[in-house]
Scaffold this active site. Structure first.
Site, short mmCIF file in Angstrom:
data_model
loop_
_atom_site.label_atom_id
_atom_site.label_comp_id
_atom_site.label_asym_id
_atom_site.label_seq_id
_atom_site.Cartn_x
_atom_site.Cartn_y
_atom_site.Cartn_z
N LEU A 36 0.80 -1.23 0.00
CA LEU A 36 0.00 0.00 0.00
C LEU A 36 0.84 1.28 0.00
O LEU A 36 1.90 1.34 0.61
CB LEU A 36 -0.92 -0.01 1.23
CG LEU A 36 -1.84 -1.23 1.33
CD1 LEU A 36 -2.66 -1.17 2.63
CD2 LEU A 36 -2.77 -1.33 0.12
N HIS A 37 0.31 2.28 -0.69
CA HIS A 37 0.92 3.61 -0.73
C HIS A 37 -0.18 4.64 -0.49
O HIS A 37 -1.34 4.28 -0.28
CB HIS A 37 1.64 3.83 -2.06
CG HIS A 37 0.78 3.51 -3.26
ND1 HIS A 37 -0.33 4.26 -3.60
CD2 HIS A 37 0.84 2.50 -4.17
CE1 HIS A 37 -0.90 3.74 -4.68
NE2 HIS A 37 -0.21 2.66 -5.05
N HIS A 40 -3.63 4.24 -2.24
CA HIS A 40 -4.56 3.31 -1.58
C HIS A 40 -5.15 3.95 -0.32
O HIS A 40 -6.33 3.81 -0.03
CB HIS A 40 -3.82 2.04 -1.14
CG HIS A 40 -3.22 1.23 -2.25
ND1 HIS A 40 -1.87 1.08 -2.41
CD2 HIS A 40 -3.80 0.51 -3.24
CE1 HIS A 40 -1.63 0.29 -3.45
NE2 HIS A 40 -2.78 -0.07 -3.98
N GLY A 157 -9.46 3.93 -7.66
CA GLY A 157 -8.64 5.08 -8.06
C GLY A 157 -8.79 5.41 -9.53
O GLY A 157 -8.87 4.52 -10.37
P1 AMP Z 1 -4.00 -1.98 -6.80
O1 AMP Z 1 -3.51 -2.43 -5.47
O2 AMP Z 1 -2.92 -1.51 -7.71
O3 AMP Z 1 -4.93 -3.00 -7.44
O4 AMP Z 1 -4.90 -0.71 -6.54
C1 AMP Z 1 -5.99 -0.75 -5.66
C2 AMP Z 1 -6.81 0.50 -5.83
O5 AMP Z 1 -6.02 1.64 -5.55
C3 AMP Z 1 -7.33 0.66 -7.27
O6 AMP Z 1 -8.66 1.15 -7.22
C4 AMP Z 1 -6.38 1.68 -7.82
O7 AMP Z 1 -6.94 2.44 -8.88
C5 AMP Z 1 -6.12 2.55 -6.62
N1 AMP Z 1 -4.88 3.32 -6.79
C6 AMP Z 1 -3.68 2.83 -7.15
N2 AMP Z 1 -2.78 3.84 -7.27
C7 AMP Z 1 -3.43 4.98 -6.99
C8 AMP Z 1 -3.07 6.36 -6.96
N3 AMP Z 1 -1.83 6.78 -7.24
N4 AMP Z 1 -4.01 7.27 -6.63
C9 AMP Z 1 -5.28 6.87 -6.36
N5 AMP Z 1 -5.69 5.59 -6.37
C10 AMP Z 1 -4.79 4.64 -6.68
#
Ligand code: AMP
Length: 289
Positions: A36-37, A40, A157
């Site tokens: 997570l960043h 998330h 996101g």
């Molecule tokens: P992931 O773990 O990459 O599947 O992402 C999980 C959720 O976090 C998804 O809805 C992504 O679109 C969202 N997300 C990932 N990176 C970002 C970001 N930089 N800003 C906003 N939402 C994000």
């Protein structure tokens, strides 16, 4: 801030969610693949806020599952970064109550699993063409997470713009009764969109990665000054990103919801990019003014 409760077993998670929902609790869900960043975490803070919207404490839920079904052969499934312990602490600080983290993909895709969700049109083009089967894997796992979690609202996101449109369409078409909400892209101070995959970049690659968001910002300015030709806008983005030594996967201008190609870059048109830096594939997008 205390650690969230961790549930490993999807069936136990579902029992818990159904009981809460039956008791009138408002449920907000954030599906993730972990590592997570701040991107998330912005979704999680919003989940906390929306869960509590009814005036009494709701349930803010997050899932951490690296979903094999959305990775193609030769993609980065095996090396996808993981840090469950660190993620749990971050979820706790962001106000998440319970985390579902299945310890094996077979908990989500048991023997005999054979039902897939295919969102036909919006899954075409862009990442859909370059990653065959990707959105089928995403839509299917999110449909399952909705079934397991029974959320009133789910947060996604804008960084994964096509994914967000696919999931919105799915929830509407299948009457899932979940409000699918998109949240703004969270960026590093230099503009790079935050992503778990940024961890793959070397220090030198990390510096060059900023070319993507810079090129998108320049295109926004040109569009703001009246440039309406999609071909010219896309070419400028392509050239700027290639000049930094990245390999373009696609640069496209599309209608924000249908994702069909546009003939004029009218306000709201989405400009979307995917590019490789070495083996790392990065995506980003902006709305044109
Ligand atoms: P992931 O773990 O990459 O599947 O992402 C999980 C959720 O976090 C998804 O809805 C992504 O679109 C969202 N997300 C990932 N990176 C970002 C970001 N930089 N800003 C906003 N939402 C994000």
């Amino acid at each position: 801030m205390s650690l969230p409760e961790l549930i490993r077993d999807p069936a136990a998670w579902q029992r818990r969610c159904i009981a809460s929902r039956d008791a009138g609790t408002r449920i907000a869900l954030v599906p993730t693949m972990g590592y997570l960043h701040e991107g998330h975490l912005s979704l999680m803070h919003e989940a906390r806020r929306r869960a509590d919207e009814g005036g009494r404490p709701g349930l803010a839920l997050a899932t951490i599952f690296v979903n094999p079904a959305q990775f193609g052969p030769g993609e980065d499934l095996a090396r996808y970064p993981r840090d469950l312990e660190g993620d749990l602490a971050k979820c706790g600080r962001a106000g998440i109550d319970i985390v579902l983290a299945p310890d094996d993909p077979s908990a989500i895709y048991p023997e005999g699993f054979q039902t897939w969700v295919d969102v036909e049109q919006v899954s075409k083009g862009l990442c859909g063409d370059r990653r065959p089967g990707h959105f089928r894997g995403v839509a299917t796992v999110v449909a399952k997470l909705f079934g397991l979690s029974r959320p009133h609202v789910a947060l996604f996101g804008d960084k994964d713009w096509q994914q967000f449109q696919v999931l919105r369409r799915m929830a509407a078409d299948l009457d899932m009764g979940v409000e699918v909400v998109g949240m703004p892209i969270i960026r590093e101070p230099d503009g790079l969109a935050m992503s778990s995959r940024n961890a793959y970049l070397s220090a030198e690659e990390r510096q060059r990665a900023v070319a993507i968001s810079r090129a998108l910002g320049d295109a926004q300015r040109r569009a703001g000054q009246g440039e309406r030709d999609p071909g010219r806008l896309a070419s400028a983005v392509r050239e700027a990103i290639e000049a930094a030594g990245l390999r373009i996967d696609y640069v496209d201008l599309a209608h924000p919801e249908t994702l069909r190609a546009v003939e004029r870059a009218v306000p709201g048109t989405r400009l979307l990019v995917a590019a490789f830096l070495g083996r790392t594939r990065l995506i980003d997008n902006v709305a044109l003014p």
